[in-house]
Design a protein around this motif. Structure first.
Motif, PDB file in Angstrom:
ATOM      1  N   GLY A  35       0.802  -1.218   0.000  1.00 13.86           N
ATOM      2  CA  GLY A  35       0.000   0.000   0.000  1.00 13.86           C
ATOM      3  C   GLY A  35       0.828   1.257   0.000  1.00 13.86           C
ATOM      4  N   ARG A  38      -0.932   7.612   3.428  1.00 10.24           N
ATOM      5  CA  ARG A  38      -0.400   8.547   4.424  1.00 10.24           C
ATOM      6  C   ARG A  38       0.692   7.890   5.257  1.00 10.24           C
ATOM      7  NH1 ARG A  38      -5.018   9.235   3.061  1.00 10.24           N
ATOM      8  NH2 ARG A  38      -6.223  11.155   2.826  1.00 10.24           N
ATOM      9  N   GLN A  39       0.525   6.601   5.500  1.00  9.94           N
ATOM     10  CA  GLN A  39       1.547   5.911   6.287  1.00  9.94           C
ATOM     11  C   GLN A  39       2.841   5.831   5.486  1.00  9.94           C
ATOM     12  OE1 GLN A  39       0.571   1.856   7.144  1.00  9.94           O
ATOM     13  NE2 GLN A  39       2.430   1.473   8.325  1.00  9.94           N
ATOM     14  N   GLY A  87      -2.662   4.316   8.633  1.00  9.16           N
ATOM     15  CA  GLY A  87      -2.346   3.089   7.917  1.00  9.16           C
ATOM     16  C   GLY A  87      -3.307   1.955   8.188  1.00  9.16           C
TER      17      GLY A  87
ATOM     18  N   GLY F  27      -3.457   7.922  -2.224  1.00  9.82           N
ATOM     19  CA  GLY F  27      -3.064   6.557  -1.907  1.00  9.82           C
ATOM     20  C   GLY F  27      -3.412   5.605  -3.013  1.00  9.82           C
ATOM     21  N   THR F  29      -3.122   1.015  -4.020  1.00 11.83           N
ATOM     22  CA  THR F  29      -2.762  -0.338  -3.582  1.00 11.83           C
ATOM     23  C   THR F  29      -2.215  -1.121  -4.761  1.00 11.83           C
ATOM     24  OG1 THR F  29      -4.472  -0.265  -1.899  1.00 11.83           O
ATOM     25  CG2 THR F  29      -3.657  -2.445  -2.513  1.00 11.83           C
ATOM     26  N   ALA F  64      -8.762   4.349  -5.698  1.00 12.19           N
ATOM     27  CA  ALA F  64     -10.132   4.818  -5.510  1.00 12.19           C
ATOM     28  C   ALA F  64     -10.136   6.328  -5.737  1.00 12.19           C
ATOM     29  CB  ALA F  64     -10.611   4.505  -4.104  1.00 12.19           C
ATOM     30  N   ARG F 101     -12.920   4.779   5.718  1.00  7.94           N
ATOM     31  CA  ARG F 101     -11.553   4.821   6.228  1.00  7.94           C
ATOM     32  C   ARG F 101     -11.571   4.159   7.610  1.00  7.94           C
ATOM     33  NH1 ARG F 101      -7.466   8.289   5.086  1.00  7.94           N
ATOM     34  NH2 ARG F 101      -8.939   9.770   4.185  1.00  7.94           N
ATOM     35  N   ARG F 103      -9.484   3.833  10.049  1.00  9.91           N
ATOM     36  CA  ARG F 103      -8.950   4.558  11.202  1.00  9.91           C
ATOM     37  C   ARG F 103      -9.973   5.506  11.807  1.00  9.91           C
ATOM     38  NH1 ARG F 103      -6.025   9.379  10.486  1.00  9.91           N
ATOM     39  NH2 ARG F 103      -5.774   8.709   8.331  1.00  9.91           N
TER      40      ARG F 103
HETATM   41  N1  LIG Z   1      -7.208   6.089  -2.874  1.00  9.05           N
HETATM   42  C1  LIG Z   1      -6.844   4.858  -2.573  1.00  9.05           C
HETATM   43  N2  LIG Z   1      -7.031   3.843  -3.457  1.00  9.05           N
HETATM   44  C2  LIG Z   1      -6.681   2.602  -3.174  1.00  9.05           C
HETATM   45  N3  LIG Z   1      -6.086   2.230  -2.034  1.00  9.05           N
HETATM   46  C3  LIG Z   1      -5.864   3.203  -1.102  1.00  9.05           C
HETATM   47  C4  LIG Z   1      -6.212   4.541  -1.323  1.00  9.05           C
HETATM   48  N4  LIG Z   1      -5.848   5.265  -0.242  1.00  9.05           N
HETATM   49  C5  LIG Z   1      -5.291   4.377   0.641  1.00  9.05           C
HETATM   50  N5  LIG Z   1      -5.297   3.152   0.125  1.00  9.05           N
HETATM   51  C6  LIG Z   1      -4.808   1.931   0.811  1.00  9.05           C
HETATM   52  O1  LIG Z   1      -5.052   2.065   2.211  1.00  9.05           O
HETATM   53  C7  LIG Z   1      -3.816   1.938   2.925  1.00  9.05           C
HETATM   54  C8  LIG Z   1      -3.843   2.802   4.133  1.00  9.05           C
HETATM   55  O2  LIG Z   1      -4.004   4.148   3.756  1.00  9.05           O
HETATM   56  P1  LIG Z   1      -3.204   5.308   4.548  1.00  9.05           P
HETATM   57  O3  LIG Z   1      -3.458   6.597   3.856  1.00  9.05           O
HETATM   58  O4  LIG Z   1      -1.765   4.862   4.696  1.00  9.05           O
HETATM   59  O5  LIG Z   1      -3.768   5.311   6.003  1.00  9.05           O
HETATM   60  P2  LIG Z   1      -5.282   5.575   6.415  1.00  9.05           P
HETATM   61  O6  LIG Z   1      -6.079   4.485   5.788  1.00  9.05           O
HETATM   62  O7  LIG Z   1      -5.236   5.477   7.915  1.00  9.05           O
HETATM   63  O8  LIG Z   1      -5.611   6.932   5.879  1.00  9.05           O
HETATM   64  C9  LIG Z   1      -2.752   2.297   1.913  1.00  9.05           C
HETATM   65  O9  LIG Z   1      -1.528   1.656   2.261  1.00  9.05           O
HETATM   66  C10 LIG Z   1      -3.315   1.774   0.623  1.00  9.05           C
HETATM   67  O10 LIG Z   1      -3.036   0.367   0.495  1.00  9.05           O
END
Ligand SMILES: Nc1ncnc2c1ncn2[C@@H]1O[C@H](COP(=O)(O)OP(=O)(O)O)[C@@H](O)[C@H]1O
Ligand SMILES: Nc1ncnc2c1ncn2[C@@H]1O[C@H](COP(=O)(O)OP(=O)(O)O)[C@@H](O)[C@H]1O
Ligand SMILES: Nc1ncnc2c1ncn2[C@@H]1O[C@H](COP(=O)(O)OP(=O)(O)O)[C@@H](O)[C@H]1O
Lengths: 112, 439, 439, 439, 112, 112
Positions: A35, A38-39, A87, F27, F29, F64, F101, F103
């Motif tokens: 992924g 933000r993390q 994350g 973000g 994946t 996404a 989300r 979190r």
């Molecule tokens: N727009 C997106 N499209 C697809 N996967 C995403 C998207 N945003 C985040 N992710 C997935 O979710 C994980 C966690 O997102 P992150 O931004 O690191 O933390 P949080 O979910 O707490 O905001 C990422 O490592 C990625 O795998």
């Protein structure tokens, strides 16, 4: 019917699996993914050459559910996968136009 | 070198008909079987096995773990292929050119195809030939032992051109190099008729002949071949340092055969050489590890392994000449110096010495060769070292090795082409050159 | 064999009370400790370690890398388990049946449980038993050295039935095979009372006893067991040739103990054996590599590694009898012949010798045994070779080994069943038989 | 110990000026080079290489394969780092404290920085120092050989605190432990002035000094450090038992240097020690395998490998004292006992001895030390064993080793902290401590 | 257009690939996944510690198809992946709102 | 909201990641997959046995996005993943009915 896809922290897999099983989910499919979000990732250094590894290991769970169960499944995943730290991941929901169980040929709801 | 068994030989000669002292030989000679020392022979048979193990699987894994997954088999293939080809070349003429008396630059062809190297069964008199460089062991063992040195040296070069050289071109280059560069340098430094040997250059186990030689050839090859595709832009982390650590460990263990084996006897000198080797390696590994820890914040597996190898390289010419404490100093400096060589030098000058063949073997070899001049102990070795004389040996090897290697590569490039195509490099050498891949 | 140290012994006997010559022994005997050669003993202790290393981890990895990922642990388990079981059997009776005087086909039970094999401390007189086959080393060392041969031989067979045999059935089969096939053949070929030995069959280090023997047993087992599920339809590429190359390399290094160790002394003959081993291996590896390169367009890692093993196999009976140049010829032919055996033969006849135990060890062993008759040098070995006599040895082993192995397998199949269930084979032996898996 | 070469020495002294018998030495001494045995020296040089190979790569892989993928490099780093640090400490003072005459608990500082350990070239008289514990080999070789024991012992402890200890804290702990625990215990048990040695405690190759010592230190460290994060809840299967099996195999092979090398000679006693080692290992591996097979339904690769190591541990104090058949009994019991120790004991008491450093080395060492008292053969060793005396040695080591280790850990924890943070442990030590990872 | 996703037994991959190619499918994407469902996993024991591996290895196939081909593709997968034993897997169908071929920029039907 | 899925050549991953980050994607994946299509695989030979490896390694990216960003993201991927050689891959777009989300529990647009 819907397909619920969740991107979670790998070490949460067992908890999430139990959580959804408890509310009657019969099966799910898991994929190792990386992924970006933000993390932050980490840095590796090999003989002076620095590599910023932007991607963090994540686990993707896919669960096909009936519309009736949708909310409870989302609920179950969100609470069991939650740590509160950046994350934790995402849940994506898609519409399923058809489901077939290969073994029996059953379709849709009964195939889930 | 006068052997430990001299006392025994004396004792025996006092009883039997007086016989020429093995150590007076100036060329391979036929001697009676009872002139040999079974103990020395046992150790040299063992040392030979140890040094072969350094190349395969040792070096193969040390390098194989550092490349990307798509190139690991091709990298192993380079070491293994080199082992096979040099085996044949050494029999063909290499041994003869290197270790028989000749002119100041190269030996004779007397031992081509190992001709004249004999063992006559006891029923027919129990005689056999010995080399003038190791009079208490069979010549067959000495030739085998030296063969393993001839094998690993070109294999070391491969670290510099990893991931981009054609296997075919590599075989041609290493073959030519083995005969035109390795054999003469070995002759000049180790065979009494060689001019550097006569000049008093000290190289106990190959700091000059093996490491400087391979290091500069590596530098030449990464200059001629150019950088890996995407170098500097794409990430190229080692795919599996487990392999690299296994390799480094086997190199360490095998190096006892390399250095203590260079005593060509199981005696106190061999013991001192082994002890010096161990001390320098431990010190160098820690030197590199702490240098990295302080400058980058973390001690790495690749770092400590590289440091160990740097120490082994630097002590190679000195082992057998220096005391354990001097070995610690040599090792420590090698660890720190090679750390900077491998992490900064190449980025400074911008050449792609992929696995630091020059950074570790070239630099470490030069450092060790010079420090041998500084720390050589007359008590242990019977000779005094001279920084100047050592510098002469280093310079000769650097210049000769670099120039000839460079020329060879340019010529071979013209003839068959040195480098794989962009698609092949992108897809990985395992599949494109060898039609194989690992899961 | 008369030892190099004879001169020394003579010298000593001239001084001390005259004593029987070790080499006149016809059975294990108690001798005074000072009759031993420390040098010979040192080399044989080392050789024993080297040959054990050939089986674990050498052979285990060589095979383990060639199977599919789901069967790698089970494959390693076969070599490791075999090592443990044969250790016990050798102590029980194997050594005694193989290496004590007996009838023309098998030895006595005098050394069952190593009974009578003694070492008496200096305080109590400093005596110990030596084998009549190696009078200058302790019998304990000779028994250990030969044990490592007895260990690796059945382990080689496993290459033919990889991926589908029950571990339990395998233990039963290998145990029976070790006692009913290996011990007698070893006795017939190596012990003076054995009829093939008397007939003058030459087998320096086990081309017949070890490789032909294991090869035909392998052929028998893949015929009895049948093909792997999906053989020919599903892809079954080696999952990790890195392991295979490590294995091949350790086999090569360890083989010095196998061949040069068979001199049971650290002498010129051992040196010649080591040199011949190296030459043949290099030549065979190149032979296979180029044969493949020309016929398939690419030189492969599996190819060069297999070629090296083929060369090691073929030179095994010849080492110690032939000169280095003859070894090159033997190796080269072994590389090319085994290439075709492994790549065409089995597809031609359609049996599934999964990892080519027969293709490499059977064919390579036969080739080597015959060529030993052609190239044996009287100067080196004191004897002349005879193609006919060699053929006699080969034929006996092929027939006896194949028939008894086949019979054993059929019986064991009736009793406990040889093959895993289809589900187990599909799931992989690692999980189904051992409850483990690798990441 | 009186050497095989005594006869030869006698013979020579009869001719030359009478000279003091090497075996009358009570402290390291300068002797003439011809007092050495090349054969013994050859074997000890080899043994040294073998024992170093046990630690790197042997132990490193044995442990590395058992941890989770995210910690494999950190685990390899522990063994490799320990090797380097102890090398320096041994030169600094360790060897001197352990192997020079001193008081009942520790040696002198006479050999600090290997001072006084000399080799004088033949040109200057051909003399060198030998240890009073190995008068037929150079002191440099004896010091190197013992260094490899000092290296592997602390490295063994790491099995108990795998996956959670800071690398920095580990270096501090192992360094202190090596000097404060290892050196004194080695002195007490092996150096004639040591009180346990005087008391007649038998420990041929280190069952007490190495294995019990490391085992209890391991127990102390997993108690002080606490369990791995998620222990009992999360699955923590070994990530790659291929590495573990390679490691176990190299430990087995290298152990010949460990046990047979402890004869410090290439003689019949060394042969007996090697044979006993092999028998015990085979029996223990089968013991563990069948115990597991019966109790859990499947024989596992981890099981048979662990059993082999348990057997090697248990026979270590006994080898050189017992006959092959006694070794089988010792091995078998070690296999079964350690199986239950490793599979039940820790779950019973609930400590997290992650890789069973205590369960295998502690328990196996204690069992072996005691059984040595039962099975020691006067014929082979010249001495009788006593269960009571052995128990005295065991108890002393267990108490001293455990208490001091525990104290050291508590202190270091206060000073710098022993354990990584939860995030680091979760992310894995490879990335968090060393900034590296494997694909 | 639809995306047909099938979770099948790994050793069935080749058969399924052939089956869909035969009816004109030009491409597909494969992912190694782990499945949880009625089919039981296995148990591993390491030095007395038992690990129940609930997940079984599965292979996921994704095929983008035109609505016209949908049924025949489902049909082909179901028959070729079928063993009749539990664990044969599932077929999920999603609606595709757009498809683009990166090389040419073609869109939708022509891009499949 | 939409989920944009792209199958690309592995060595293009970094470029694509940068391209989409530049236009504000927070973000994504990534999954390692194997692809079957017009691009040919390769042949491996082991001791005379030939294996045609039909599948080529590919990388799958899932992003996404809000409907507003959809076109620009497709655009960014298509240009950054483009080499013009066969095998460049595909972009598939799905409708997302929900996003969460984990979190924070935020939903939909704000959760992306
Ligand atoms: N727009 C997106 N499209 C697809 N996967 C995403 C998207 N945003 C985040 N992710 C997935 O979710 C994980 C966690 O997102 P992150 O931004 O690191 O933390 P949080 O979910 O707490 O905001 C990422 O490592 C990625 O795998
Ligand atoms: N509800 C679900 N959502 C997602 N994947 C599922 C679901 N149910 C089953 N699967 C997948 O299908 C595979 C086979 O399902 P399983 O229940 O074991 O057998 P069957 O398909 O024969 O009923 C599972 O391993 C899992 O990967
Ligand atoms: N119909 C499809 N369904 C799912 N994935 C596909 C489909 N067609 C192609 N792909 C994926 O796109 C990749 C590239 O397709 P390919 O036909 O090789 O080249 P191009 O995209 O240039 O036409 C394939 O390897 C496969 O992973």
């Amino acid at each position: 019917m819907k397909l619920v896809t969740a991107i979670i922290k790998p070490f949460k897999l067992d908890e999430v699996r139990k959580a959804v099983s408890d509310i009657g989910v019969q099966g799910l499919t898991v994929t190792e993914v990386r992924g970006f979000g933000r993390q932050r990732g980490h840095t590796e250094i090999y003989r002076g050459a620095e590599y910023v590894v932007e991607f963090v290991p994540k686990t993707k769970i896919e669960v096909a559910v009936t519309d009736a169960m949708l909310e409870s499944v989302i609920e179950a995943i969100q609470t069991s996968a939650h740590t509160g730290k950046v994350g934790d991941g995402k849940i994506f929901v898609f519409a399923l136009t058809q489901v077939v169980r290969i073994r029996t040929g059953e379709r849709d709801a009964s195939a889930i | 070198m006068i052997k430990r068994s001299k006392g025994l030989l004396l004792l025996m000669s006092a009883l039997c008909a007086p016989l020429a002292h093995a150590d007076q030989l100036t060329a391979p000679a036929l001697v009676s079987a009872d002139k040999l020392s079974a103990g020395d022979t046992a150790w040299m048979l063992t040392s030979t096995a140890l040094v072969l193990m350094m190349c395969v699987p040792g070096l193969a894994l040390f390098y194989g773990g550092m490349v990307r997954k798509k190139n690991v088999l091709a990298t192993l293939m380079q070491s293994f292929g080199c082992t096979c080809v040099v085996t044949i070349l050494w029999w063909l003429i290499g041994y003869s050119w290197a270790f028989t008396p000749g002119n100041r630059f190269i030996g004779s062809s007397a031992r081509a195809l190992f001709g004249g190297m004999t063992y006559i069964h006891d029923d027919a008199g129990g005689k056999l030939t010995v080399s003038h460089l190791a009079p208490t062991i069979p010549e067959s063992v000495y030739a085998m032992f030296q063969m393993t040195f001839a094998i690993i040296t070109p294999a070391l070069i491969a670290g510099a051109f990893a991931d981009r050289m054609k296997f075919s071109a590599m075989l041609i280059f290493l073959s030519a190099w083995s005969l035109i560069v390795y054999a003469p340098i070995a002759h000049m430094v180790w065979e009494p008729t060689g001019w550097l040997n006569a000049a008093g250059v000290l190289d106990y186990a190959g700091g000059t002949v093996v490491h400087i030689n391979a290091g500069v050839a590596g530098l030449a090859s990464c200059l001629v071949l150019g950088k890996r595709l995407g170098y500097g832009r794409e990430a190229m982390p080692p795919h599996n340092l487990t392999l690299t650590l296994i390799g480094a460990s086997l190199l360490w263990v095998g190096w006892f055969g390399f250095n203590a084996g260079s005593a060509t006897a199981a005696d106190g000198r061999a013991g001192m050489a082994m002890l010096a080797t161990q001390m320098a390696t431990g010190a160098a590994a820690l030197g590199w590890m702490f240098a990295e820890w302080f400058s980058k914040g973390k001690p790495s597996v690749l770092g400590i392994a590289s440091g160990a190898v740097a120490g082994l390289v630097a002590i190679t010419p000195a082992s057998g000449y220096v005391a354990p404490s001097a070995a610690v100093v040599i090792g420590l400096s090698a660890g720190v110096v090679c750390y900077f060589a491998a992490t900064s030098l190449k980025h400074l000058f911008g050449y792609d010495d992929s696995l630091d063949a020059f950074g570790v073997h070239g630099i470490g070899g030069i450092l060790g060769a010079l420090l041998t001049g500084v720390f050589a102990s007359k008590e242990i070795s019977g000779v005094d070292g001279s920084l100047l004389t050592q510098a002469k040996g280093v310079l000769t090897t650097v210049v000769y090795g670099f120039v000839v290697s460079y020329a060879l590569l340019v010529v071979i490039d013209k003839l068959v082409g040195l480098r794989v195509t962009e698609e092949q490099e992108r897809e990985g050498l395992d599949i494109s050159l060898h039609g194989e891949s690992i899961e």
